[in-house]
Every structure is written in C-alpha cells, then in structure tokens.
Design an enzyme around this catalytic site. Structure first.
Site, PDB file in Angstrom:
ATOM      1  N   HIS A  46       8.413 155.477 -52.153  1.00 24.04           N
ATOM      2  CA  HIS A  46       7.973 156.715 -52.840  1.00 24.04           C
ATOM      3  C   HIS A  46       8.496 157.937 -52.099  1.00 24.04           C
ATOM      4  O   HIS A  46       7.729 158.622 -51.446  1.00 24.04           O
ATOM      5  CB  HIS A  46       6.437 156.748 -52.895  1.00 24.04           C
ATOM      6  CG  HIS A  46       5.901 157.726 -53.890  1.00 24.04           C
ATOM      7  ND1 HIS A  46       5.584 159.023 -53.552  1.00 24.04           N
ATOM      8  CD2 HIS A  46       5.627 157.587 -55.201  1.00 24.04           C
ATOM      9  CE1 HIS A  46       5.102 159.645 -54.619  1.00 24.04           C
ATOM     10  NE2 HIS A  46       5.124 158.798 -55.626  1.00 24.04           N
ATOM     11  N   ILE A  52       7.742 161.240 -50.255  1.00 27.09           N
ATOM     12  CA  ILE A  52       6.639 162.188 -50.381  1.00 27.09           C
ATOM     13  C   ILE A  52       5.335 161.400 -50.471  1.00 27.09           C
ATOM     14  O   ILE A  52       5.308 160.251 -50.922  1.00 27.09           O
ATOM     15  CB  ILE A  52       6.774 163.145 -51.593  1.00 27.09           C
ATOM     16  CG1 ILE A  52       6.754 162.405 -52.917  1.00 27.09           C
ATOM     17  CG2 ILE A  52       8.014 164.005 -51.469  1.00 27.09           C
ATOM     18  CD1 ILE A  52       6.680 163.310 -54.145  1.00 27.09           C
ATOM     19  N   GLY A  55       0.801 161.501 -55.086  1.00 27.35           N
ATOM     20  CA  GLY A  55      -0.259 162.345 -55.643  1.00 27.35           C
ATOM     21  C   GLY A  55      -1.585 161.620 -55.762  1.00 27.35           C
ATOM     22  O   GLY A  55      -2.640 162.204 -55.502  1.00 27.35           O
ATOM     23  N   VAL A  56      -1.565 160.354 -56.135  1.00 26.75           N
ATOM     24  CA  VAL A  56      -2.827 159.616 -56.258  1.00 26.75           C
ATOM     25  C   VAL A  56      -3.509 159.459 -54.901  1.00 26.75           C
ATOM     26  O   VAL A  56      -4.735 159.394 -54.832  1.00 26.75           O
ATOM     27  CB  VAL A  56      -2.655 158.232 -56.938  1.00 26.75           C
ATOM     28  CG1 VAL A  56      -2.181 158.394 -58.361  1.00 26.75           C
ATOM     29  CG2 VAL A  56      -1.716 157.338 -56.164  1.00 26.75           C
ATOM     30  N   GLU A  60      -7.119 160.553 -53.413  1.00 33.12           N
ATOM     31  CA  GLU A  60      -7.938 159.665 -52.592  1.00 33.12           C
ATOM     32  C   GLU A  60      -8.404 160.362 -51.318  1.00 33.12           C
ATOM     33  O   GLU A  60      -9.559 160.220 -50.913  1.00 33.12           O
ATOM     34  CB  GLU A  60      -7.165 158.386 -52.245  1.00 33.12           C
ATOM     35  CG  GLU A  60      -7.923 157.403 -51.395  1.00 33.12           C
ATOM     36  CD  GLU A  60      -9.184 156.829 -52.030  1.00 33.12           C
ATOM     37  OE1 GLU A  60     -10.103 156.456 -51.275  1.00 33.12           O
ATOM     38  OE2 GLU A  60      -9.258 156.762 -53.275  1.00 33.12           O
TER      39      GLU A  60
END
Length: 140
Positions: A46, A52, A55-56, A60
């Site tokens: 990723h 990076i 986003g998830v 979290e």
C-alpha cells in the site's frame, strides 16, 4: 493514569496504532501518537514504491483512542467488548507516510447506555489527514 490507559485497548501489539498518549482528560478527550516506522507489513502493498498509511487504519487509530478515552472515565465502569460500530462524516484529507508521526485526537461527545459518540481527527506532518464521527458500543 496515562500509562495505564493504553492497557484498556483489547488489541494485540500487531494491531495497535497508538504508541503513547500525550494528553488525557479521562472520559472526555485525549491525544496520542503513532510513529509510522515503515516496516509495517501492510505498507509493502500500500503502495509499492510509494507507501502510505491506509485510510482505514487512520480510522482504526482514532477509534482506538476514542475507546481509550471512553473506557478511562472514572465515574463509569468500562464497557465489555467495546467495538467500533458506526462511522459518519469520515473525510480522508491527506496521506501519512513512513517516518512521520501520526497525531490523533478524540473527544467523547455523548454517551447513552452502551453507546459512545466521539469526534476524532488525525494529523501527519502538521496537516489534518482525517476527520470522523464515530460510534462505539459495548456491553453494560
């Protein structure tokens, strides 16, 4: 209290996105940091060559902090099995990269029985990369 508050997280070390609390007003608000080391396994995919922080996982991280804040309230017993159950107004506004320190903030905005509402944000390199409204729920 701040050192003990992170022990309220049920997550194992592999899935903990808070290294240290930098501020805590028990039951109300908190701030924490997570150093993105660059050797986290998920960064390899990723994205290859330009990693990076997903986003998830930003979501979290702020949810984990909201849980720590909520569970640290000295006037309310901790809820069993506290989990993230709803997201609203989530905006991913930027990216966090290896070598940066993710700074997260969470503020409990409401409680009703087994439900906790919170507002949260995350910054990297001094730039807001995420804002969100969260609902956590557990068992009374």
């Amino acid at each position: 209290m701040m050192e003990q508050a992170l022990t309220l997280l049920p997550h194992g070390p592999e899935f903990r996105f808070l290294d240290r609390l930098t501020a805590l007003e028990p039951g109300r608000s908190g701030r924490a940091e997570y150093k993105i080391r660059g050797d986290e396994p998920f960064l390899r995919g990723h994205f290859p060559g330009d990693p990076i922080f997903p986003g998830v996982l930003l979501v979290e991280a702020v949810a984990q902090l909201a849980g720590v804040v909520a569970q640290s309230d000295p006037t309310i017993p901790p809820l069993a099995g506290l989990k993230l159950t709803a997201l609203r107004q989530v905006k991913i506004l930027g990216a966090a990269k290896p070598g940066e320190t993710l700074e997260v903030e969470a503020r409990v905005t409401g409680r009703m029985g087994h439900l906790i509402q919170a507002q949260a944000s995350a910054c990297a390199a001094g730039v807001i990369v995420l804002t969100a409204e969260l609902t956590l729920s557990g068992k009374v």
